[in-house]
Design a protein around this motif. Structure first.
Motif, PDB file in Angstrom:
ATOM      1  N   ALA A   2     -22.093   1.760   9.663  1.00  0.00           N
ATOM      2  CA  ALA A   2     -20.823   1.782   9.153  1.00  0.00           C
ATOM      3  C   ALA A   2     -20.698   1.846   7.735  1.00  0.00           C
ATOM      4  N   LYS A   3     -19.615   2.603   7.310  1.00  0.00           N
ATOM      5  CA  LYS A   3     -19.683   2.530   5.627  1.00  0.00           C
ATOM      6  C   LYS A   3     -18.801   1.359   5.212  1.00  0.00           C
ATOM      7  N   LYS A   4     -19.305   0.650   4.400  1.00  0.00           N
ATOM      8  CA  LYS A   4     -18.643  -0.620   3.575  1.00  0.00           C
ATOM      9  C   LYS A   4     -17.230  -0.020   2.975  1.00  0.00           C
ATOM     10  N   LEU A   5     -16.485  -1.056   3.014  1.00  0.00           N
ATOM     11  CA  LEU A   5     -15.178  -0.755   2.480  1.00  0.00           C
ATOM     12  C   LEU A   5     -15.216  -1.138   1.004  1.00  0.00           C
ATOM     13  N   ASN A   6     -14.612  -0.451   0.099  1.00  0.00           N
ATOM     14  CA  ASN A   6     -14.719  -0.756  -1.397  1.00  0.00           C
ATOM     15  C   ASN A   6     -13.967  -2.076  -1.503  1.00  0.00           C
ATOM     16  N   LYS A   7     -14.498  -3.150  -2.163  1.00  0.00           N
ATOM     17  CA  LYS A   7     -13.754  -4.397  -2.051  1.00  0.00           C
ATOM     18  C   LYS A   7     -12.364  -4.358  -2.683  1.00  0.00           C
ATOM     19  N   GLN A   8     -12.348  -3.471  -3.586  1.00  0.00           N
ATOM     20  CA  GLN A   8     -10.972  -3.525  -4.314  1.00  0.00           C
ATOM     21  C   GLN A   8      -9.825  -2.938  -3.516  1.00  0.00           C
ATOM     22  N   LYS A   9     -10.289  -2.073  -2.493  1.00  0.00           N
ATOM     23  CA  LYS A   9      -9.292  -1.403  -1.759  1.00  0.00           C
ATOM     24  C   LYS A   9      -9.041  -2.493  -0.508  1.00  0.00           C
ATOM     25  N   GLU A  10      -9.698  -3.653  -0.466  1.00  0.00           N
ATOM     26  CA  GLU A  10      -9.608  -4.438   0.836  1.00  0.00           C
ATOM     27  C   GLU A  10      -8.619  -5.632   0.630  1.00  0.00           C
ATOM     28  N   CYS A  11      -7.523  -5.849   1.445  1.00  0.00           N
ATOM     29  CA  CYS A  11      -6.602  -7.079   1.289  1.00  0.00           C
ATOM     30  C   CYS A  11      -7.316  -8.240   1.309  1.00  0.00           C
ATOM     31  N   PRO A  12      -7.275  -9.140   0.494  1.00  0.00           N
ATOM     32  CA  PRO A  12      -7.759 -10.390   0.516  1.00  0.00           C
ATOM     33  C   PRO A  12      -7.287 -11.362   1.583  1.00  0.00           C
ATOM     34  N   ILE A  13      -6.335 -10.904   1.998  1.00  0.00           N
ATOM     35  CA  ILE A  13      -5.787 -11.858   3.313  1.00  0.00           C
ATOM     36  C   ILE A  13      -6.382 -11.456   4.757  1.00  0.00           C
ATOM     37  N   CYS A  14      -6.213 -10.010   4.959  1.00  0.00           N
ATOM     38  CA  CYS A  14      -6.396  -9.673   6.180  1.00  0.00           C
ATOM     39  C   CYS A  14      -7.865  -8.789   6.327  1.00  0.00           C
ATOM     40  N   SER A  15      -8.205  -8.380   5.217  1.00  0.00           N
ATOM     41  CA  SER A  15      -9.458  -7.606   4.998  1.00  0.00           C
ATOM     42  C   SER A  15      -9.311  -6.130   5.242  1.00  0.00           C
ATOM     43  N   GLY A  16      -8.015  -5.768   5.448  1.00  0.00           N
ATOM     44  CA  GLY A  16      -7.823  -4.385   5.904  1.00  0.00           C
ATOM     45  C   GLY A  16      -7.832  -3.536   4.481  1.00  0.00           C
ATOM     46  N   MET A  17      -7.131  -2.193   4.870  1.00  0.00           N
ATOM     47  CA  MET A  17      -7.073  -1.163   3.623  1.00  0.00           C
ATOM     48  C   MET A  17      -5.648  -1.728   2.684  1.00  0.00           C
ATOM     49  N   ASN A  18      -5.851  -1.798   1.583  1.00  0.00           N
ATOM     50  CA  ASN A  18      -4.475  -2.043   0.731  1.00  0.00           C
ATOM     51  C   ASN A  18      -3.847  -0.959   0.261  1.00  0.00           C
ATOM     52  N   ASN A  19      -4.348   0.076   0.251  1.00  0.00           N
ATOM     53  CA  ASN A  19      -3.802   1.323  -0.088  1.00  0.00           C
ATOM     54  C   ASN A  19      -3.015   1.279  -1.503  1.00  0.00           C
ATOM     55  N   CYS A  20      -3.681   0.666  -2.366  1.00  0.00           N
ATOM     56  CA  CYS A  20      -3.130   0.371  -3.761  1.00  0.00           C
ATOM     57  C   CYS A  20      -3.808   1.558  -4.444  1.00  0.00           C
ATOM     58  N   ASN A  21      -3.150   1.980  -5.332  1.00  0.00           N
ATOM     59  CA  ASN A  21      -3.516   3.212  -6.264  1.00  0.00           C
ATOM     60  C   ASN A  21      -3.364   2.459  -7.806  1.00  0.00           C
ATOM     61  N   LYS A  22      -4.581   2.028  -8.127  1.00  0.00           N
ATOM     62  CA  LYS A  22      -4.358   1.267  -9.709  1.00  0.00           C
ATOM     63  C   LYS A  22      -4.580   2.130 -10.630  1.00  0.00           C
ATOM     64  N   ASN A  23      -4.844   3.462 -10.253  1.00  0.00           N
ATOM     65  CA  ASN A  23      -4.863   4.566 -11.459  1.00  0.00           C
ATOM     66  C   ASN A  23      -3.714   5.524 -11.488  1.00  0.00           C
ATOM     67  N   GLY A  24      -2.491   5.017 -10.784  1.00  0.00           N
ATOM     68  CA  GLY A  24      -1.430   5.649 -11.103  1.00  0.00           C
ATOM     69  C   GLY A  24      -0.254   4.806 -10.293  1.00  0.00           C
ATOM     70  N   ASP A  25       0.771   5.817  -9.972  1.00  0.00           N
ATOM     71  CA  ASP A  25       1.971   4.980  -9.313  1.00  0.00           C
ATOM     72  C   ASP A  25       1.553   4.558  -8.246  1.00  0.00           C
ATOM     73  N   CYS A  26       1.806   3.164  -7.880  1.00  0.00           N
ATOM     74  CA  CYS A  26       1.746   2.439  -6.661  1.00  0.00           C
ATOM     75  C   CYS A  26       2.802   1.920  -6.100  1.00  0.00           C
ATOM     76  N   TRP A  27       2.638   1.752  -4.614  1.00  0.00           N
ATOM     77  CA  TRP A  27       3.811   1.156  -3.776  1.00  0.00           C
ATOM     78  C   TRP A  27       3.909  -0.344  -4.636  1.00  0.00           C
ATOM     79  N   CYS A  28       2.787  -0.948  -4.810  1.00  0.00           N
ATOM     80  CA  CYS A  28       2.823  -2.552  -5.089  1.00  0.00           C
ATOM     81  C   CYS A  28       3.611  -2.632  -6.288  1.00  0.00           C
ATOM     82  N   GLY A  29       3.687  -1.828  -7.039  1.00  0.00           N
ATOM     83  CA  GLY A  29       4.566  -1.810  -8.259  1.00  0.00           C
ATOM     84  C   GLY A  29       6.074  -2.028  -8.308  1.00  0.00           C
ATOM     85  N   TYR A  30       6.314  -1.726  -7.117  1.00  0.00           N
ATOM     86  CA  TYR A  30       7.988  -1.692  -6.676  1.00  0.00           C
ATOM     87  C   TYR A  30       8.248  -2.883  -5.903  1.00  0.00           C
TER      88      TYR A  30
END
Length: 73
Positions: A2-30
């Protein structure tokens, strides 16, 4: 293997994908993140990865969310 998930893309609460785009416009900024949601994250994980939208939405809409997260194994 199994491929390990990049820890920066892992939600610290549920360990799922956070879909954050730190390099650009991201949903979390809104979004508004209640201060109390950060109480669910262990101190060593704070600021290392973003909370996912599912956890944020559930936290905002469900008063029992905090209790369920704190009691999971």
């Amino acid at each position: 293997m199994a491929k390990k998930l990049n820890k920066q893309k892992e939600c610290p609460i549920c360990s799922g994908m956070n879909n954050c785009n730190k390099n650009g416009d991201c949903w979390c900024g809104y979004e508004f993140f209640p201060k109390e949601i950060f109480d669910l994250i262990q101190e060593y994980q704070l600021g290392k990865s973003c909370i996912c939208k599912d956890c944020l939405d559930q936290f905002k809409s469900d008063n029992n969310f905090k209790i369920r997260v704190n009691t999971r194994e």
